[in-house]
Design an enzyme around this catalytic site. Structure first.
Site, PDB file in Angstrom:
ATOM      1  N   GLY A 179       0.782  -1.229   0.000  1.00  0.00           N
ATOM      2  CA  GLY A 179       0.000   0.000   0.000  1.00  0.00           C
ATOM      3  C   GLY A 179       0.815   1.282   0.000  1.00  0.00           C
ATOM      4  CD  GLU A 233       2.266   0.746   7.570  1.00  0.00           C
ATOM      5  OE1 GLU A 233       1.837   0.831   6.402  1.00  0.00           O
ATOM      6  OE2 GLU A 233       1.975  -0.206   8.310  1.00  0.00           O
ATOM      7  CG  ASP A 234      -0.534   1.723   3.666  1.00  0.00           C
ATOM      8  OD1 ASP A 234      -0.308   1.520   4.885  1.00  0.00           O
ATOM      9  OD2 ASP A 234      -0.934   0.832   2.904  1.00  0.00           O
ATOM     10  CG  ASP A 237      -7.614   0.425  10.770  1.00  0.00           C
ATOM     11  OD1 ASP A 237      -8.338   1.303  11.242  1.00  0.00           O
ATOM     12  OD2 ASP A 237      -8.044  -0.667  10.362  1.00  0.00           O
ATOM     13  CG  PHE A 286     -11.894  -0.067   3.672  1.00  0.00           C
ATOM     14  CD1 PHE A 286     -11.164  -0.795   4.598  1.00  0.00           C
ATOM     15  CD2 PHE A 286     -11.547  -0.155   2.322  1.00  0.00           C
ATOM     16  CE1 PHE A 286     -10.118  -1.620   4.195  1.00  0.00           C
ATOM     17  CE2 PHE A 286     -10.501  -0.975   1.910  1.00  0.00           C
ATOM     18  CZ  PHE A 286      -9.791  -1.712   2.847  1.00  0.00           C
ATOM     19  CB  VAL A 287      -9.659   5.401   2.415  1.00  0.00           C
ATOM     20  CG1 VAL A 287     -10.586   6.336   3.161  1.00  0.00           C
ATOM     21  CG2 VAL A 287      -8.455   5.038   3.277  1.00  0.00           C
ATOM     22  CG  ASP A 293      -5.508  -3.628  -1.569  1.00  0.00           C
ATOM     23  OD1 ASP A 293      -5.027  -3.210  -0.488  1.00  0.00           O
ATOM     24  OD2 ASP A 293      -5.824  -4.812  -1.757  1.00  0.00           O
TER      25      ASP A 293
HETATM   26  P1  IMP Z   1      -3.613  -1.803  11.444  1.00  0.00           P
HETATM   27  O1  IMP Z   1      -2.679  -2.896  11.867  1.00  0.00           O
HETATM   28  O2  IMP Z   1      -5.028  -2.051  11.937  1.00  0.00           O
HETATM   29  O3  IMP Z   1      -3.131  -0.436  11.816  1.00  0.00           O
HETATM   30  O4  IMP Z   1      -3.776  -1.926   9.892  1.00  0.00           O
HETATM   31  C1  IMP Z   1      -2.922  -1.316   9.019  1.00  0.00           C
HETATM   32  C2  IMP Z   1      -3.007  -1.931   7.646  1.00  0.00           C
HETATM   33  O5  IMP Z   1      -4.349  -2.318   7.307  1.00  0.00           O
HETATM   34  C3  IMP Z   1      -2.598  -0.911   6.619  1.00  0.00           C
HETATM   35  O6  IMP Z   1      -1.237  -0.946   6.375  1.00  0.00           O
HETATM   36  C4  IMP Z   1      -3.444  -1.302   5.427  1.00  0.00           C
HETATM   37  O7  IMP Z   1      -2.745  -2.287   4.673  1.00  0.00           O
HETATM   38  C5  IMP Z   1      -4.676  -1.916   6.014  1.00  0.00           C
HETATM   39  N1  IMP Z   1      -5.773  -0.930   6.088  1.00  0.00           N
HETATM   40  C6  IMP Z   1      -6.297  -0.382   7.194  1.00  0.00           C
HETATM   41  N2  IMP Z   1      -7.287   0.480   6.907  1.00  0.00           N
HETATM   42  C7  IMP Z   1      -7.379   0.502   5.567  1.00  0.00           C
HETATM   43  C8  IMP Z   1      -8.216   1.227   4.638  1.00  0.00           C
HETATM   44  O8  IMP Z   1      -9.079   2.048   4.995  1.00  0.00           O
HETATM   45  N3  IMP Z   1      -8.006   0.990   3.321  1.00  0.00           N
HETATM   46  C9  IMP Z   1      -7.080   0.102   2.880  1.00  0.00           C
HETATM   47  N4  IMP Z   1      -6.272  -0.576   3.697  1.00  0.00           N
HETATM   48  C10 IMP Z   1      -6.420  -0.391   5.039  1.00  0.00           C
HETATM   49 MG    MG Z   2      -0.194  -1.789   4.753  1.00  0.00          MG
END
Ligand code: IMP
Ligand code: MG
Length: 313
Positions: A179, A233-234, A237, A286-287, A293
């Site tokens: 991402g 990081e993209d 979340d 969700f974006v 993606d």
């Molecule tokens: P976390 O571990 O919950 O912080 O998740 C982070 C990862 O989940 C990111 O690096 C993304 O790959 C994916 N992710 C979380 N939210 C989104 C979203 O809104 N769109 C797309 N990918 C997401």
């Molecule tokens: Mg990611």
């Protein structure tokens, strides 16, 4: 009344030609007078570009202090400080509009106004995220959250800040695939340091057990011991993924470690991870786009959009 205008000798023999505007037609809702205006308004809305409809008339000719000719551009775009007149007329029929545009430019040199033909306004919109795909080609998208221009501007700012903060050092940027693809490639071009290495990791999260544990699919190629590391990081979340990656990177004993995330979904945070650089805080939606993606789709959109809710599991 602008004195520059009043000082102009009134031209005689010209018919008063104050355009009649705001007359709705059958297909077009008020206040729009023409389908092209309505279409432009809808596209501007889609891309989150603010607009005002016919907020101002520009007197073009006076006769004994009375306005005998005026021009009311269709739109004003405050973000761009630009007036826009839309036309769908064939080139040969735009002479009258062109004449008025010339007069406005002459009488109001500080006013930024553009005559947009359909092709032109599609080009203008391209700057704002109306990229290779048109909205009707991405029907799964609810709305654009961050336009391409907004993203580019912010990434430039982040790059500039990183360049200042790391002046005299040679950081290594570590991206988490996939991402981060667009963000990383734009960000690195805004980092004006003589050397900034890049490296990538790929991880897979163990889904379902809620632990947020990750498995490394692709490890680093660089040795980061004693290096200044910037983890890119993209989107953050829950923060679980990032938390694990940080732990992993710390075990390699870098000189320093900071995190640069394009998007921050604060509302969903579980793991309290420090983010030194954040592009945008976004709502809990969700974006997709700009690398992000949904089931490997939408990564190529030049903007970031909210996915339609009914597509989500
Ligand atoms: P976390 O571990 O919950 O912080 O998740 C982070 C990862 O989940 C990111 O690096 C993304 O790959 C994916 N992710 C979380 N939210 C989104 C979203 O809104 N769109 C797309 N990918 C997401
Ligand atoms: Mg990611």
């Amino acid at each position: 009344m602008p004195s520059a205008v009043a000082a102009k000798p009134p031209l005689t023999g010209t018919r008063a030609r104050i355009p009649v505007t705001g007359a709705p037609t059958g297909e077009v809702p008020a206040p729009f007078a023409h389908p092209a205006e309505y279409e432009l308004a809808r596209i501007l809305d889609f891309y989150g570009i603010e607009w005002q409809y016919e907020p101002r008339s520009f007197p073009l000719r006076y006769d004994y202090g009375h306005v005998v000719e005026a021009f009311t551009p269709d739109f004003y775009l405050p973000d761009l400080n630009m007036y826009v007149e839309v036309t769908t007329l064939k080139t040969g029929l735009t002479a009258e509009k062109n004449r008025k545009m010339r007069m406005i430019k002459q009488l109001y040199p500080d006013v930024n106004i553009k005559l947009l033909k359909k092709r032109d306004y599609l080009r203008l919109l391209a700057k704002y995220g109306y990229g290779p795909l048109e909205p009707q080609q991405v029907p799964d998208i609810d709305r654009v959250l961050l336009t391409a221009t907004k993203i580019q501007r912010r990434v430039g700012e982040l790059g500039a800040r990183i360049s200042l903060d790391y002046a005299g050092r040679e950081p290594v940027l570590i991206g988490v695939l996939r991402g981060v693809l667009c963000f990383m490639s734009d960000l690195m071009r805004h980092i004006s340091l003589p050397a900034a290495a890049v490296d990538f990791m790929s991880i897979s999260s163990y889904e379902g057990n809620g632990s947020g544990a990750v498995r490394i699919l692709k490890d680093l190629d660089e040795n980061i011991k004693g290096r200044d590391v910037i983890l890119v990081e993209d989107i953050v979340d829950t923060g679980m993924t990032l938390n694990h990656i940080i732990e992993y990177l710390q075990s390699k004993r870098p000189a320093s470690l900071s995190v640069c995330a394009l998007l921050d979904k604060q509302a969903r945070r579980i793991a309290n991870v420090p983010l030194e650089y954040v592009g945008f805080e976004i709502p809990d939606e969700f974006v997709v786009g700009y690398g992000l993606d949904f089931r490997q789709r939408f990564r190529n959109l030049p903007f970031i959009a909210v996915l339609k809710h009914d597509l989500l599991p």
